[in-house]
Design an enzyme around this catalytic site. Structure first.
Site, PDB file in Angstrom:
ATOM      1  N   GLU A 113      41.838   0.024  36.198  1.00 51.92           N
ATOM      2  CA  GLU A 113      40.896   0.802  35.374  1.00 51.92           C
ATOM      3  C   GLU A 113      41.331   2.249  35.361  1.00 51.92           C
ATOM      4  O   GLU A 113      42.148   2.654  36.169  1.00 51.92           O
ATOM      5  CB  GLU A 113      39.499   0.800  36.019  1.00 51.92           C
ATOM      6  CG  GLU A 113      38.816  -0.495  36.093  1.00 51.92           C
ATOM      7  CD  GLU A 113      37.819  -0.516  37.243  1.00 51.92           C
ATOM      8  OE1 GLU A 113      37.160   0.507  37.506  1.00 51.92           O
ATOM      9  OE2 GLU A 113      37.732  -1.563  37.881  1.00 51.92           O
ATOM     10  N   LYS A 115      40.762   6.207  36.128  1.00 51.90           N
ATOM     11  CA  LYS A 115      40.040   6.989  37.134  1.00 51.90           C
ATOM     12  C   LYS A 115      39.377   8.147  36.390  1.00 51.90           C
ATOM     13  O   LYS A 115      40.025   9.120  36.009  1.00 51.90           O
ATOM     14  CB  LYS A 115      40.994   7.499  38.209  1.00 51.90           C
ATOM     15  CG  LYS A 115      40.268   8.162  39.362  1.00 51.90           C
ATOM     16  CD  LYS A 115      41.204   8.404  40.522  1.00 51.90           C
ATOM     17  CE  LYS A 115      40.502   8.938  41.744  1.00 51.90           C
ATOM     18  NZ  LYS A 115      39.529   9.980  41.535  1.00 51.90           N
ATOM     19  N   ASP A 117      37.415  11.340  35.499  1.00 53.41           N
ATOM     20  CA  ASP A 117      37.305  12.607  36.225  1.00 53.41           C
ATOM     21  C   ASP A 117      35.964  13.251  35.890  1.00 53.41           C
ATOM     22  O   ASP A 117      35.878  14.146  35.060  1.00 53.41           O
ATOM     23  CB  ASP A 117      38.470  13.521  35.811  1.00 53.41           C
ATOM     24  CG  ASP A 117      38.629  14.674  36.778  1.00 53.41           C
ATOM     25  OD1 ASP A 117      37.954  14.670  37.830  1.00 53.41           O
ATOM     26  OD2 ASP A 117      39.426  15.580  36.477  1.00 53.41           O
ATOM     27  N   TYR A 225      31.308  -0.279  38.955  1.00 51.95           N
ATOM     28  CA  TYR A 225      31.242  -0.917  40.268  1.00 51.95           C
ATOM     29  C   TYR A 225      29.821  -1.423  40.501  1.00 51.95           C
ATOM     30  O   TYR A 225      28.887  -0.629  40.520  1.00 51.95           O
ATOM     31  CB  TYR A 225      31.649   0.129  41.317  1.00 51.95           C
ATOM     32  CG  TYR A 225      31.769  -0.352  42.738  1.00 51.95           C
ATOM     33  CD1 TYR A 225      32.029  -1.680  43.052  1.00 51.95           C
ATOM     34  CD2 TYR A 225      31.654   0.560  43.791  1.00 51.95           C
ATOM     35  CE1 TYR A 225      32.158  -2.082  44.369  1.00 51.95           C
ATOM     36  CE2 TYR A 225      31.787   0.159  45.114  1.00 51.95           C
ATOM     37  CZ  TYR A 225      32.034  -1.168  45.389  1.00 51.95           C
ATOM     38  OH  TYR A 225      32.159  -1.565  46.695  1.00 51.95           O
ATOM     39  N   LYS A 315      47.229   8.650  41.275  1.00 45.24           N
ATOM     40  CA  LYS A 315      46.863   9.922  40.638  1.00 45.24           C
ATOM     41  C   LYS A 315      47.982  10.413  39.732  1.00 45.24           C
ATOM     42  O   LYS A 315      49.143  10.456  40.147  1.00 45.24           O
ATOM     43  CB  LYS A 315      46.605  10.982  41.714  1.00 45.24           C
ATOM     44  CG  LYS A 315      45.440  10.662  42.623  1.00 45.24           C
ATOM     45  CD  LYS A 315      44.165  11.257  42.132  1.00 45.24           C
ATOM     46  CE  LYS A 315      44.052  12.675  42.611  1.00 45.24           C
ATOM     47  NZ  LYS A 315      42.705  13.167  42.647  1.00 45.24           N
ATOM     48  N   CYS A 409      40.408  49.822  24.988  1.00 49.11           N
ATOM     49  CA  CYS A 409      40.366  48.736  24.008  1.00 49.11           C
ATOM     50  C   CYS A 409      41.636  48.758  23.148  1.00 49.11           C
ATOM     51  O   CYS A 409      41.990  49.807  22.606  1.00 49.11           O
ATOM     52  CB  CYS A 409      39.126  48.900  23.129  1.00 49.11           C
ATOM     53  SG  CYS A 409      39.059  47.689  21.801  1.00 49.11           S
ATOM     54  N   CYS A 412      40.489  49.897  19.467  1.00 43.51           N
ATOM     55  CA  CYS A 412      39.871  51.165  19.097  1.00 43.51           C
ATOM     56  C   CYS A 412      40.028  52.248  20.172  1.00 43.51           C
ATOM     57  O   CYS A 412      39.489  53.341  20.033  1.00 43.51           O
ATOM     58  CB  CYS A 412      38.392  50.964  18.779  1.00 43.51           C
ATOM     59  SG  CYS A 412      37.403  50.587  20.234  1.00 43.51           S
ATOM     60  N   CYS A 427      34.592  46.354  25.746  1.00 44.64           N
ATOM     61  CA  CYS A 427      34.681  47.545  24.910  1.00 44.64           C
ATOM     62  C   CYS A 427      33.253  47.799  24.415  1.00 44.64           C
ATOM     63  O   CYS A 427      32.616  46.906  23.867  1.00 44.64           O
ATOM     64  CB  CYS A 427      35.604  47.272  23.719  1.00 44.64           C
ATOM     65  SG  CYS A 427      35.423  48.496  22.406  1.00 44.64           S
ATOM     66  N   CYS A 433      34.407  49.671  16.667  1.00 46.53           N
ATOM     67  CA  CYS A 433      35.597  48.864  16.980  1.00 46.53           C
ATOM     68  C   CYS A 433      35.774  47.817  15.875  1.00 46.53           C
ATOM     69  O   CYS A 433      34.927  46.935  15.705  1.00 46.53           O
ATOM     70  CB  CYS A 433      35.405  48.195  18.342  1.00 46.53           C
ATOM     71  SG  CYS A 433      36.783  47.150  18.829  1.00 46.53           S
TER      72      CYS A 433
HETATM   73  S1  IVH Z   1      35.650   2.601  42.475  1.00 46.19           S
HETATM   74  C1  IVH Z   1      34.702   2.421  47.094  1.00 46.19           C
HETATM   75  N1  IVH Z   1      36.532   3.055  40.074  1.00 46.19           N
HETATM   76  O1  IVH Z   1      36.925   8.358  42.167  1.00 46.19           O
HETATM   77  C2  IVH Z   1      35.328   2.975  45.892  1.00 46.19           C
HETATM   78  N2  IVH Z   1      35.994   4.933  41.420  1.00 46.19           N
HETATM   79  O2  IVH Z   1      38.225   9.371  44.651  1.00 46.19           O
HETATM   80  C3  IVH Z   1      34.473   2.858  44.729  1.00 46.19           C
HETATM   81  N3  IVH Z   1      36.268   7.089  40.274  1.00 46.19           N
HETATM   82  O3  IVH Z   1      34.324   7.845  44.454  1.00 46.19           O
HETATM   83  C4  IVH Z   1      34.932   3.631  43.621  1.00 46.19           C
HETATM   84  N4  IVH Z   1      36.942   6.274  38.362  1.00 46.19           N
HETATM   85  O4  IVH Z   1      33.821   8.827  42.035  1.00 46.19           O
HETATM   86  C5  IVH Z   1      36.103   3.605  41.219  1.00 46.19           C
HETATM   87  N5  IVH Z   1      37.277   3.284  37.889  1.00 46.19           N
HETATM   88  C6  IVH Z   1      36.851   3.839  39.018  1.00 46.19           C
HETATM   89  C7  IVH Z   1      36.732   5.225  39.186  1.00 46.19           C
HETATM   90  C8  IVH Z   1      36.302   5.747  40.409  1.00 46.19           C
HETATM   91  C9  IVH Z   1      36.653   7.387  39.030  1.00 46.19           C
HETATM   92  C10 IVH Z   1      35.889   8.112  41.273  1.00 46.19           C
HETATM   93  C11 IVH Z   1      34.702   7.736  42.098  1.00 46.19           C
HETATM   94  C12 IVH Z   1      35.250   7.601  43.470  1.00 46.19           C
HETATM   95  C13 IVH Z   1      36.366   8.575  43.436  1.00 46.19           C
HETATM   96  C14 IVH Z   1      37.359   8.318  44.531  1.00 46.19           C
END
Ligand code: IVH
Length: 671
Positions: A113, A115, A117, A225, A315, A409, A412, A427, A433
Site C-alpha cells: 500500500e 504510505k 503522509d 487497518y 521510505k 523595499c 520603492c 514595506c 509602493c
Molecule cells: S499500518 C502497526 N499502513 O505510518 C502499524 N500505516 O510510521 C500500523 N501510515 O503509524 C500501521 N500509511 O500513521 C499503515 N498504509 C499504511 C500507512 C501507515 C501511512 C503511517 C501510520 C503509521 C506510520 C508508521
C-alpha cells in the site's frame, strides 16, 4: 407535519444525504448537483432543529460541525498505535522477507500500500455508528478529536452492510494538495504566512477547537487497518475489502493503491511504479507499506516494543536535486510582505523544470547560511513552489559573501520593518509602493472579491503606468474617451471593462469588505463581520472590544481591522466607494422586505398549511420584518399553528402565553 411524518422524513433525508455523500466522496460519482445536495441538507437541518428527538446521533448534519471543544480529552488506546520500521533500499526489504520466511517456514503473501503522509487516526465504531476518533498521541494514549473527525466526509458516520458490532479502523487524514494550495493562496492573500506543508496543516486543523472551521477545510482520508475481536476474515486484504463494503474509503486494488504479491519482485515493481507515479497524486506519500497478509502469521511474527515484525515501510528519498543558486531576489506582496526568492540554474525535479525556489524569510537564509553562487539542495514538498533545504558547503566558491538581507523595499526603497514575533519584513509604503498599489487593485477586482470582468493584471499595469488609476476607487472614475486613447484598448475591451466596473456596484457588502484588502480579513471573516454589523458605518463606529465580540474574530484580526479604519486614506477610499454606489450594507432583508409590520417579532411555524408551504410561510414572515425560530420560548411572540401540529407545542405555547395564530388569522394580519 405530524410527529410520525417528521420522523419518517428525517430518516429518509438522512439516508439520501448519506448516499449522495458516499457517491461524491468515495466513488467520485456525484448523482445530484451541489445545490440540490445543499437543499436536502438544509431541510434535514431544519427538521432536526424542530424535532430534535428524531435527530440521529450520527446524522449527516454533524458534518457541518458546530461543536466547540474546550480541551480534547485524553483516551487510552485499546490497541497501542505502533509505528513501522523503515527501510530505504532493496537489501533492507530482502532482509525483511528472509526474516519473515524463516519464521513462517514457507512462502509468504504480502500486501503493498501507499504510505500516506498525514495524521494517523484510530476510529472506533459501535453498532455501526462512529463512536470515537483518537489521535496517535504517544502511541499509548491520544486526544479525542471525534467532533472534528465527524466533519470529514470521506469518513462514514454510519455503516452499511454486515459489519462487526465493535471494531477500530485506522488510517491517515490529510489535505489533498489542491485544497492545501488553495488554503495557502487565501492565507497569503490576507497577509497570513503560508503553511509549511500539508501534513502539519492537517495536524493543526484537526486540533482546532471549532469543528465548524474543520468542516470547511475539506480534509480527506484513507483507512488501511482494521482491528477487533470479531473481524470477519483472517487476512488483511479481505478485511479491507469488507471495510469498503461497510462504507470506508480504503486503498483499492483497481486503483493500483493496493496489491498482493507472493514474491519480493512484485513488491519492487509496486515500489518502482509509485516512485514516479506519486508525482501525479493529489496527496503526499512518503513511501510504501509492506504487510504480511495472513493474520495468523502476523500473530506468530509478533511485535517489537515499537513496531510490528509483520510489516515494514519502504521510505522514498525526498526528491531532491542540487543546483546553482544564481541570484537572490525579493518579491513584494500586496500587503507589503517581502519574500526572498532563489533564482536557480534550471533543473529537472519530480517531473518539472525548476527555476525558482522559495527562501521564505531572513531567518531561513541565515539558518542555512544560503549565499548567491552556492550549490543548493532543492526539494519538492506539498508546495507547488519547491524550497531550498540545504547548501553544499564543500562546493562553496572561494569569493563567496554572506547574504545581506535587504533593508529597503526593492520597488520603492522605503526602509523595511520587521514586527516583533513575525518572520517577514514589510514595506510600509502602502500608498506609494507600485507593487503594493497594483497588488491591492488586483485583489480588489479578483473573482472572489469584486469580480470585475474585462480587467486583468496586464490592464491594471497599463492603467497604472498611464496614471489613470492609483488605487481601487479610481477604477470607478475611468472614462471611455480616455481609455480609447490607449494603444492596446479597442472599443470592445473598453466597453467590457466599463461594464464590469458598473456591474461590480451590485456585489454584496461582504465581498466589498473582503475586496478592501484589510490584512487578515479574508472571505470568511468578511462574511462574519458583514452578518454581525450589517453595514459599514456600524463597523466604522465599533470599538476594538465590539469587534472582538464577533464569532471567530480574535485579537490579531480585530486589531488589523480597527487600525485599518483609523487611517485617513482608508476612510477616504471607503467614502469614495460609497459615493460611487457600491454596497456598504447587507441587502438580503432590506431588498425583499415588503413591510415592517412584524419588525422585532419572533415566530414559530408548526404543522401543515393550506395555502403556504412551510418555507413560503417562513419567507413571508421575514419579508414582513419578522424572525423565524425553531422552538417556542418565552421570547416567542407568535406560534402559527397549522394542521397536524403536535399537542405538546400547543401546550407549551399556552403555558408561555405565546399568541397562537391560525393560517387564516396570519393571512389577515398581512392585510
Ligand atoms: S499500518 C502497526 N499502513 O505510518 C502499524 N500505516 O510510521 C500500523 N501510515 O503509524 C500501521 N500509511 O500513521 C499503515 N498504509 C499504511 C500507512 C501507515 C501511512 C503511517 C501510520 C503509521 C506510520 C508508521
Amino acid at each position: 407535519m405530524d410527529l410520525f411524518q417528521a420522523q419518517e422524513r428525517i430518516a429518509e433525508l438522512s439516508g439520501q444525504v448519506q448516499r449522495h455523500n458516499y457517491e461524491y466522496y468515495m466513488n467520485d460519482n456525484p448523482q445530484i448537483s451541489d445545490y440540490d445536495f445543499d437543499q436536502l441538507l438544509t431541510e434535514l437541518q431544519q427538521l432536526e432543529k424542530e424535532y430534535p428527538q428524531f435527530a440521529e446521533e450520527n446524522s449527516p448534519t454533524k458534518r457541518v460541525g458546530g461543536t466547540v471543544t474546550k480541551k480534547f480529552e485524553t483516551v487510552v488506546h485499546q490497541y497501542p498505535m505502533l509505528s513501522l520500521s523503515n527501510s530505504y533500499n532493496q537489501e533492507d526489504l530482502i532482509d525483511f522477507d528472509q526474516r519473515v520466511q524463516k519464521l513462517a517456514g514457507k512462502k509468504v503473501e504480502y500486501t503493498c500500500e501507499l504510505k500516506y503522509d498525514g495524521v494517523a487516526i484510530g476510529i472506533q465504531y459501535k453498532n455501526g455508528q462512529l463512536f470515537k476518533a483518537v489521535t496517535r498521541g504517544d502511541g499509548t494514549k491520544g486526544d479525542d478529536i471525534t467532533e472534528n473527525v465527524k466533519t470529514i466526509r470521506a469518513i462514514p458516520l454510519k455503516l452499511t452492510g454486515d459489519y462487526p458490532d465493535e471494531f477500530e479502523i485506522r488510517g491517515e487524514i490529510f489535505y489533498p494538495l489542491s485544497v492545501f494550495k488553495a488554503l495557502n493562496e487565501s492565507r497569503e492573500d490576507i497577509g497570513e504566512d503560508r503553511l509549511a506543508n500539508p501534513r502539519n496543516a492537517a495536524s493543526g486543523t484537526l486540533k482546532m477547537k471549532d469543528s465548524k472551521v474543520v468542516s470547511s477545510r475539506k480534509l480527506d482520508s484513507y483507512l488501511y487497518y482494521v482491528l477487533g475481536e470479531d473481524l470477519p476474515f483472517k487476512s488483511h486484504e479481505e478485511n479491507l475489502v469488507a471495510a469498503a463494503s461497510w462504507g470506508f474509503k480504503v486503498p483499492k486494488e483497481s486503483e493500483k493503491l493496493f496489491a498482493t504479491y507472493q514474491s519480493i519482485e512484485g513488491i519492487f515493481e509496486f515500489i518502482n511504479y509509485w516512485s514516479t507515479e506519486r508525482n501525479n497524486l493529489n496527496f503526499e506519500i512518503d513511501g510504501i507499506v509492506i504487510k504480511v497478509n495472513d493474520y495468523y502469521l502476523q500473530e506468530e511474527l509478533g511485535y517489537t516494543a515499537k513496531s510490528p515484525r509483520w510489516a515494514i515501510a519502504y521510505k522514498f528519498k525526498a526528491e531532491q536535486v542540487e543546483t546553482r543558486l544564481n541570484q537572490i531576489t525579493y518579491q513584494v506582496g500586496r500587503t507589503g510582505a517581502i519574500t526572498p526568492v532563489a533564482n536557480l540554474e534550471p533543473i529537472l525535479l519530480a517531473g518539472t523544470t525548476v527555476k525558482r525556489a522559495s527562501l521564505h524569510n531572513a531567518d531561513q537564509i541565515e539558518k542555512f547560511d544560503i549565499r548567491e553562487g552556492d550549490l543548493v539542495q532543492v526539494e519538492k514538498g506539498g508546495e507547488i513552489i519547491p524550497k531550498v533545504v540545504g547548501v553544499n558547503l564543500e562546493e562553496r566558491p572561494p569569493n563567496s559573501q554572506p547574504t545581506e538581507y535587504i533593508s529597503q523595499c526593492p520597488e520603492c526603497e522605503t526602509n523595511l520593518i520587521r514586527i516583533e514575533g513575525e518572520a517577514k519584513h514589510y514595506c510600509t509604503n502602502e500608498t506609494g509602493c507600485p507593487t503594493q498599489i497594483k497588488g491591492k487593485i488586483t485583489h480588489f477586482i479578483s473573482r472572489k472579491a469584486m469580480d470585475i470582468d474585462g480587467l486583468g493584471e496586464e490592464t491594471i499595469e497599463l492603467l497604472y503606468a498611464e496614471k489613470f488609476i492609483n488605487n481601487y476607487a479610481d477604477l470607478y472614475t475611468l472614462q471611455e474617451e480616455d481609455l480609447l486613447k490607449l494603444d492596446r484598448m479597442a472599443q470592445k475591451s473598453v466597453s467590457n471593462l466599463l461594464q464590469g466596473v458598473e456591474n461590480s456596484k451590485q456585489i454584496p457588502f461582504e465581498r466589498v469588505l473582503f475586496a478592501l484588502g484589510i490584512r487578515y480579513v479574508g472571505e470568511t471573516v468578511s462574511k462574519k463581520l458583514a452578518k454581525y454589523f450589517k453595514n459599514m458605518d456600524a463597523i466604522l463606529n465599533a470599538t476594538l472590544e465590539e469587534m472582538l465580540a464577533v464569532d471567530e474574530i480574535g485579537e490579531k484580526i480585530a486589531e488589523s481591522l480597527f487600525f485599518f479604519l483609523q487611517k485617513e486614506e482608508h476612510l477616504e477610499l471607503i467614502n469614495r466607494l460609497k459615493s460611487y454606489g457600491l454596497q456598504f450594507e447587507i441587502v438580503e432583508k432590506e431588498n425583499t422586505q415588503i413591510s415592517t409590520i412584524f419588525d422585532g417579532k419572533t415566530f414559530v411555524v408548526s404543522g401543515v398549511f393550506e395555502n403556504f408551504s412551510r418555507n413560503d410561510l417562513k419567507k413571508t414572515i421575514e419579508d414582513y420584518g419578522g424572525k423565524n425560530v425553531g422552538s417556542i420560548s418565552k421570547k416567542t411572540d407568535y406560534l402559527i399553528a397549522g394542521d397536524k401540529m403536535g399537542p405538546a407545542k400547543k401546550e407549551k405555547a399556552e403555558s408561555l402565553e405565546v399568541t397562537i395564530l391560525s393560517e387564516q388569522e396570519f393571512t389577515e394580519m398581512l392585510g
